[in-house]
Write a protein that holds these residues in place. Structure first.
Motif, PDB file in Angstrom:
ATOM      1  N   GLU A 100      11.816  -1.814   0.794  1.00 20.60           N
ATOM      2  CA  GLU A 100      10.835  -0.752   0.576  1.00 20.60           C
ATOM      3  C   GLU A 100      11.473   0.626   0.724  1.00 20.60           C
ATOM      4  O   GLU A 100      11.210   1.532  -0.084  1.00 20.60           O
ATOM      5  CB  GLU A 100       9.665  -0.891   1.554  1.00 20.60           C
ATOM      6  N   GLN A 101      12.303   0.804   1.719  1.00 22.09           N
ATOM      7  CA  GLN A 101      12.969   2.098   1.920  1.00 22.09           C
ATOM      8  C   GLN A 101      13.800   2.479   0.705  1.00 22.09           C
ATOM      9  O   GLN A 101      13.794   3.630   0.255  1.00 22.09           O
ATOM     10  CB  GLN A 101      13.837   2.040   3.175  1.00 22.09           C
ATOM     11  N   ILE A 142      12.141  -6.848   4.037  1.00 23.60           N
ATOM     12  CA  ILE A 142      11.140  -6.145   3.221  1.00 23.60           C
ATOM     13  C   ILE A 142      11.132  -4.659   3.558  1.00 23.60           C
ATOM     14  O   ILE A 142      10.968  -3.811   2.676  1.00 23.60           O
ATOM     15  CB  ILE A 142       9.744  -6.757   3.427  1.00 23.60           C
ATOM     16  N   THR A 143      11.345  -4.338   4.813  1.00 26.29           N
ATOM     17  CA  THR A 143      11.425  -2.927   5.201  1.00 26.29           C
ATOM     18  C   THR A 143      12.585  -2.229   4.508  1.00 26.29           C
ATOM     19  O   THR A 143      12.445  -1.117   3.985  1.00 26.29           O
ATOM     20  CB  THR A 143      11.590  -2.799   6.727  1.00 26.29           C
ATOM     21  N   ARG A 144      13.750  -2.871   4.486  1.00 25.58           N
ATOM     22  CA  ARG A 144      14.939  -2.287   3.839  1.00 25.58           C
ATOM     23  C   ARG A 144      14.714  -2.133   2.331  1.00 25.58           C
ATOM     24  O   ARG A 144      15.101  -1.124   1.741  1.00 25.58           O
ATOM     25  CB  ARG A 144      16.163  -3.159   4.095  1.00 25.58           C
ATOM     26  N   ASN A 182       4.832  -3.009   9.527  1.00 25.03           N
ATOM     27  CA  ASN A 182       5.849  -1.961   9.641  1.00 25.03           C
ATOM     28  C   ASN A 182       6.244  -1.370   8.290  1.00 25.03           C
ATOM     29  O   ASN A 182       7.231  -0.647   8.193  1.00 25.03           O
ATOM     30  CB  ASN A 182       7.096  -2.522  10.321  1.00 25.03           C
ATOM     31  N   THR A 183       5.491  -1.664   7.231  1.00 25.21           N
ATOM     32  CA  THR A 183       5.797  -1.128   5.914  1.00 25.21           C
ATOM     33  C   THR A 183       4.660  -0.240   5.426  1.00 25.21           C
ATOM     34  O   THR A 183       3.557  -0.258   5.973  1.00 25.21           O
ATOM     35  CB  THR A 183       6.000  -2.267   4.898  1.00 25.21           C
ATOM     36  N   ARG A 229      10.657  -9.728   7.781  1.00 20.94           N
ATOM     37  CA  ARG A 229      10.082  -8.426   8.125  1.00 20.94           C
ATOM     38  C   ARG A 229      11.095  -7.304   7.935  1.00 20.94           C
ATOM     39  O   ARG A 229      10.791  -6.270   7.323  1.00 20.94           O
ATOM     40  CB  ARG A 229       9.597  -8.443   9.585  1.00 20.94           C
ATOM     41  N   VAL A 230      12.304  -7.512   8.422  1.00 18.83           N
ATOM     42  CA  VAL A 230      13.344  -6.476   8.320  1.00 18.83           C
ATOM     43  C   VAL A 230      13.784  -6.297   6.873  1.00 18.83           C
ATOM     44  O   VAL A 230      13.959  -5.165   6.393  1.00 18.83           O
ATOM     45  CB  VAL A 230      14.543  -6.822   9.216  1.00 18.83           C
ATOM     46  N   LEU A 235       2.667  -7.570   6.778  1.00 21.97           N
ATOM     47  CA  LEU A 235       3.619  -6.731   7.497  1.00 21.97           C
ATOM     48  C   LEU A 235       2.966  -5.434   7.966  1.00 21.97           C
ATOM     49  O   LEU A 235       2.337  -4.723   7.176  1.00 21.97           O
ATOM     50  CB  LEU A 235       4.824  -6.426   6.610  1.00 21.97           C
ATOM     51  N   LYS A 291       1.579  -5.958   2.343  1.00 26.71           N
ATOM     52  CA  LYS A 291       0.214  -5.864   2.874  1.00 26.71           C
ATOM     53  C   LYS A 291      -0.664  -6.993   2.332  1.00 26.71           C
ATOM     54  O   LYS A 291      -1.793  -7.181   2.778  1.00 26.71           O
ATOM     55  CB  LYS A 291      -0.398  -4.505   2.513  1.00 26.71           C
TER      56      LYS A 291
END
Length: 253
Positions: free
Chosen positions: A181-182, A177-179, A7-8, A174-175, A5, A13
């Motif tokens: 992580e945030q 994992i971003t949420r 975007n993280t 992708r989305v 990813l 990674k």
């Protein structure tokens, strides 16, 4: 299939895709012990045959239709007595992700993801390992029903079943994992009160009279919240508030 990813900050990674496996949590734990992965690594499986749920249940998942993966974390900034904050943080991230597609999402204690009136759409199972009073690692297993439309369990549902759309699993991964992580980084920054408040705000059956069972006895009560150890607080009809651990109470709704 699933790429690293971009975007993280640190999650995803290092991504390990397995076409088939019995349990991503078990594989992740094995890889941690062999030092083949580090914090932020993700093990994702196309077809998980023996995915684990709460209470030892098996997570049903059709091949190539859903998101089933495990994250490797090292939340050593948390005291081990506050480990349920990690559960709340991950649950919040998954819920926020789903709210991009569905109007109402609830978390059923401790970490089932429900769509009211539709059924269970996902679940989270976190397995922590400690050395004395210190964290070694946390394996965070996440299972979300995305494109599967038929289930043996009548209480299960999916994004596709509810919305009547088919989704790109790579994009949703992708989305999601971003949420997650945030939400995790918010916990790391000390936003514990905000995380707990968000979890409680979306807690299934909170402040609603509902049937439960404990030690073979059925009773009615209202969920009032959770204690500092993540145990469930239920107010009985008598007004008394009792606290229950995971295996001490069942929802009968």
């Amino acid at each position: 299939m699933y790429k690293i990813l971009a975007n993280t900050i640190f999650l995803g990674k290092d991504v390990h895709f397995l076409p088939d496996c019995h349990s991503t949590n078990d594989i992740a734990l094995q890889m941690v012990r062999l030092r083949q992965v580090s914090e932020g690594s993700i093990i994702i499986c196309g077809h998980q045959t023996k995915g684990k749920g709460q209470r030892g249940n098996v997570w049903e998942s059709e091949a190539g239709k859903n998101l089933t993966f495990s994250l490797v974390l090292k939340p050593d900034f948390l005291d081990i007595t506050d480990q349920f904050l990690l559960n709340m943080s991950i649950a919040n991230g998954v819920r926020i992700f789903l709210e991009d597609y569905l109007p109402v999402v609830k978390v059923k204690w401790p970490n089932d993801i429900l769509i009211p009136g539709e059924g269970k759409i996902g679940g989270i199972l976190i397995e922590n390992t400690f050395s004395g009073n210190s964290w070694e690692h946390a394996i965070v297993g996440v299972g979300l029903n995305i494109n599967q439309k038929s289930f043996f369990n009548s209480k299960a549902t999916s994004l596709a079943k509810i919305t009547e759309n088919i989704f790109d699993l790579n994009e949703l991964f992708r989305v999601l994992i971003t949420r997650i992580e945030q939400s995790y980084l918010s916990l790391k920054r000390g936003k514990e009160k905000e995380i707990k408040n968000a979890y409680l705000t979306h807690l299934y059956l909170r402040d609603q009279r509902a049937p439960f069972e404990s030690r073979g006895e059925k009773f009615w009560g209202e969920i009032t919240g959770i204690d500092s150890f993540g145990k469930l607080n239920i107010r009985l009809d008598s007004g008394e508030i009792q606290t229950f651990d995971l295996k001490e109470v069942m929802f009968l709704e």
